[in-house]
Structures are given as C-alpha cells and as structure tokens.
Scaffold this motif. Structure first.
Motif: not given
Length: 124
Positions: A61-69, A83-94
C-alpha cells in the motif's frame, strides 16, 4: 494443526526499525499468498503488503512503500516484514495471514488463516 505465529513487535522510536516474523506450522507458506495487516485502536483492519506464492510478486500500500519490505524464507517456512523509518501512524497490532489463490490483494476477507497478532508501538 494449521497455525501462524507472529513475533518481533515492540516499542520503537520514530525513525527506527523492526522486523516482524510470521512462522507457519502444519502447512507450507510456499503455496499461499501471505499478507501483513494492521489494526490500530478504533480503526478497521487494513492490508499493508502481500507476497504471492510462486513468483513472489509483492504488493505494497502507498503508505508503506519504500519503508517496508516483505520477504519469504521457504526453508524456515517463515515470512518477514522489515519495517524502516517507522512513524507514529504505524502503531497498531500487526497480523500475518495466508490465503490460497488470493493473488496480489490485501483484502482481509480473502485470507484463510490468521495469526494472533503482535503489537508495534512507535513513540518517543
């Protein structure tokens, strides 16, 4: 017994990194599309990324492109989410999930087997 187990979550500062693991037992992930999903408090579960069986095509999804692999280790029957360059908006249960014949989609209803989830908190 078919089972998926996630691990690797935790607390990390903004800009930091985490690697999540999704280990399968009772079946081979090689024959399934494996997706990572997340659910923040008060929000619906959303798809983040998936990796197809066979050719290993990935979709982000666009929100994680270039940061997640996402990657797959067939010998360990495990899928990883770096998951690199993590942001507060990435906070969640995965959650990881496996779907047979799903293809490049991260629609939760398309997936058959789910893990129990791992908490990721990005905070200073």
């Amino acid at each position: 017994q078919l089972q998926l187990v996630e691990s690797g979550g935790g607390l990390v500062q903004p800009g930091g990194s985490l690697r999540l693991s999704c280990a399968a037992s009772g079946f081979s992930l090689d024959y399934y599309t494996v997706g990572w999903f997340r659910q923040a408090p008060g929000k619906e579960r959303e798809g983040v990324v998936c990796i197809n069986s066979g050719d290993g095509t990935t979709y982000y999804v666009d929100s994680v492109k270039g940061r997640f692999t996402i990657s797959r280790d067939s010998a360990k029957n495990t899928v990883y989410l770096q998951m690199n360059s993590l942001k507060s908006s990435d906070t969640a249960v995965y959650y990881c999930a496996a779907g047979f014949g799903v293809g490049g989609t991260v629609i939760p209803a398309e997936y058959d087997y789910w893990g129990q989830g791992t908490q990721v908190t990005v905070s200073s």
